[in-house]
Scaffold this motif. Structure first.
Motif, PDB file in Angstrom:
ATOM      1  N   SER A  70       0.965  -0.760  -0.107  1.00 24.86           N
ATOM      2  CA  SER A  70      -0.542  -0.096  -0.005  1.00 24.86           C
ATOM      3  C   SER A  70       0.888   1.521   0.137  1.00 24.86           C
ATOM      4  N   THR A  73      -0.288   5.332   1.133  1.00 22.83           N
ATOM      5  CA  THR A  73      -1.842   5.583  -0.089  1.00 22.83           C
ATOM      6  C   THR A  73      -2.655   5.632  -0.109  1.00 22.83           C
ATOM      7  N   ASP A  91       2.434  -3.375   4.112  1.00 26.93           N
ATOM      8  CA  ASP A  91       3.138  -2.289   3.681  1.00 26.93           C
ATOM      9  C   ASP A  91       4.478  -3.369   4.118  1.00 26.93           C
ATOM     10  N   PHE A  92       5.281  -3.408   3.381  1.00 27.56           N
ATOM     11  CA  PHE A  92       6.845  -3.814   3.868  1.00 27.56           C
ATOM     12  C   PHE A  92       7.691  -2.824   5.326  1.00 27.56           C
ATOM     13  N   LEU A  93       7.257  -1.552   5.111  1.00 27.87           N
ATOM     14  CA  LEU A  93       7.792  -0.536   5.853  1.00 27.87           C
ATOM     15  C   LEU A  93       7.219   0.280   6.900  1.00 27.87           C
ATOM     16  N   ASP A 150       5.658  -8.940   2.975  1.00 26.24           N
ATOM     17  CA  ASP A 150       6.930  -9.357   2.512  1.00 26.24           C
ATOM     18  C   ASP A 150       7.237 -10.165   0.597  1.00 26.24           C
ATOM     19  N   TYR A 174       2.123  -0.443  -8.570  1.00 24.97           N
ATOM     20  CA  TYR A 174       3.751   0.190  -8.679  1.00 24.97           C
ATOM     21  C   TYR A 174       4.841  -0.423  -7.840  1.00 24.97           C
ATOM     22  N   CYS A 175       3.990  -1.832  -7.069  1.00 26.66           N
ATOM     23  CA  CYS A 175       4.351  -2.399  -6.029  1.00 26.66           C
ATOM     24  C   CYS A 175       6.049  -3.350  -6.843  1.00 26.66           C
TER      25      CYS A 175
HETATM   26  N1  SAM Z   1       1.172   1.396  -3.589  1.00 28.38           N
HETATM   27  C1  SAM Z   1       1.978   2.335  -3.168  1.00 28.38           C
HETATM   28  C2  SAM Z   1       1.555   3.152  -4.451  1.00 28.38           C
HETATM   29  O1  SAM Z   1       0.750   3.646  -4.802  1.00 28.38           O
HETATM   30  O2  SAM Z   1       2.408   4.246  -5.073  1.00 28.38           O
HETATM   31  C3  SAM Z   1       2.965   2.560  -3.111  1.00 28.38           C
HETATM   32  C4  SAM Z   1       4.110   1.851  -3.853  1.00 28.38           C
HETATM   33  S1  SAM Z   1       5.543   1.931  -3.690  1.00 28.38           S
HETATM   34  C5  SAM Z   1       6.045   2.411  -5.948  1.00 28.38           C
HETATM   35  C6  SAM Z   1       6.298   0.593  -3.630  1.00 28.38           C
HETATM   36  C7  SAM Z   1       5.615   0.201  -2.202  1.00 28.38           C
HETATM   37  O3  SAM Z   1       6.397  -0.987  -2.513  1.00 28.38           O
HETATM   38  C8  SAM Z   1       6.532   0.524  -1.101  1.00 28.38           C
HETATM   39  O4  SAM Z   1       5.501   0.969  -0.520  1.00 28.38           O
HETATM   40  C9  SAM Z   1       7.241  -0.389  -0.589  1.00 28.38           C
HETATM   41  O5  SAM Z   1       7.867   0.041   0.787  1.00 28.38           O
HETATM   42  C10 SAM Z   1       6.932  -1.634  -0.145  1.00 28.38           C
HETATM   43  N2  SAM Z   1       7.893  -2.488  -0.463  1.00 28.38           N
HETATM   44  C11 SAM Z   1       8.909  -2.744  -0.380  1.00 28.38           C
HETATM   45  N3  SAM Z   1       9.585  -3.074  -0.920  1.00 28.38           N
HETATM   46  C12 SAM Z   1       8.546  -4.682  -0.706  1.00 28.38           C
HETATM   47  C13 SAM Z   1       8.741  -6.125  -0.233  1.00 28.38           C
HETATM   48  N4  SAM Z   1       9.484  -6.564  -0.705  1.00 28.38           N
HETATM   49  N5  SAM Z   1       7.491  -6.346   0.163  1.00 28.38           N
HETATM   50  C14 SAM Z   1       6.529  -5.555  -0.174  1.00 28.38           C
HETATM   51  N6  SAM Z   1       6.324  -4.077  -0.497  1.00 28.38           N
HETATM   52  C15 SAM Z   1       7.434  -4.625  -0.769  1.00 28.38           C
END
Ligand code: SAM
Length: 271
Positions: A70, A73, A91-93, A150, A174-175
């Motif tokens: 997420s 957002t 989310d990861f963070l 994750d 975008y994840c």
């Molecule tokens: N979904 C949101 C949006 O539409 O703006 C956030 C997209 S952002 C480009 C990518 C997201 O992936 C970040 O919030 C990040 O923390 C998360 N992320 C990074 N590594 C990840 C992982 N291993 N597993 C799941 N989420 C991850």
């Protein structure tokens, strides 16, 4: 040896993401020129329209919607919250989960005002923009939890967090391409998140095309994927494609902090 290399790539991506600040991410990604609700040719109205259409066509239904990655957002669940009684954000963070919790608890301190987004989605639904307060209340009512994830783990969310029958629908924006070091990891991640989805459930996936880096404050190397690769990864990971739509970025959106040429929207079903 190959497995170790894959693990190192994933660990390197995780370390880079730890340095991303939600406020900087929101500022870079959700303000003009990348996000502009006032412009009809902008990406954001396109994305919101894709999600609105997908959630209102009638085939996406059930109890549980899970949003994968997420970030900080909420726009991605503003249509789905009218269809599903239970929504989980992930989310990861921790910093991103904290940002989402502060919106959920409505006690101020959010980095982002989601009002224009809520108003825009109300308009898509044929309601008055003033109905945004009802939509915000609905969203707060259906969001059950905001949990760690994750996508690179075979079990991306801790056991027992989600009902064992699986989600009826996953949405993810975008994840996967921005968390994966290469196409193989992107494909594996699609398979991993698929384990959270019941057979016959829907996947609504939005992602960038051809993007090799993105810099919301820190520079993140991302895996550039094209339409054919997205389709092949979906097939390999056990999904049947319903449709793929592409938004080609206009020149004014080709700014220095990314090198994408477009955005894809996928509606697919888990076999
Ligand atoms: N979904 C949101 C949006 O539409 O703006 C956030 C997209 S952002 C480009 C990518 C997201 O992936 C970040 O919030 C990040 O923390 C998360 N992320 C990074 N590594 C990840 C992982 N291993 N597993 C799941 N989420 C991850």
């Amino acid at each position: 040896m190959e497995e170790k290399g894959a693990e190192n790539g994933v660990a390197a991506m995780a370390a880079i993401w730890q340095g991303v600040d939600p406020a900087a991410y929101l500022q870079n990604t959700y303000t003009p020129p990348l996000a502009d609700l006032e412009r009809k040719d902008n990406l954001l109205p396109w994305v919101l329209a894709c999600l609105h259409r997908a959630f209102t066509e009638g085939d996406v239904s059930g109890e549980l919607l899970v949003d994968i990655g997420s970030g900080p957002t909420l726009y991605q669940v503003m249509s789905g919250c009218e269809v599903f009684n239970k929504v989980f954000l992930t989310d990861f963070l921790e910093v991103n989960r904290k940002e989402l919790r502060s919106w959920l608890q409505d006690e101020g301190g959010c980095s982002m005002d989601w009002t224009p987004y809520l108003q825009h989605v109300c308009k898509l639904e044929g309601r008055q923009p003033s109905a945004w307060t009802e939509k915000a209340a609905k969203l707060r009512q259906v969001i059950m939890d905001i949990v760690p994830i994750d996508v690179h783990r075979p079990q991306p969310v801790a056991l027992d967090v989600l009902p064992s029958a699986g989600a009826d629908c996953l949405v993810s924006c975008y994840c996967l391409e921005s968390a994966s070091p290469d196409l193989a990891a992107f494909t594996r991640a699609l398979g991993n998140i698929g384990r959270l989805l019941r057979p016959g459930g829907h996947l609504l996936l939005i992602g960038t095309l051809g993007m090799s880096y993105y810099s919301p404050g820190v520079k993140i190397p991302t895996v550039p994927v094209n339409e054919a690769q997205v389709c092949a990864s979906l097939k390999e990971s056990g999904y049947t494609l319903i449709r793929l739509e592409v938004y080609t970025l206009p020149e004014y959106m080709k700014v220095s902090h990314h090198d994408a040429y477009g955005i894809f929207f996928v509606k697919a079903i888990k076999e």
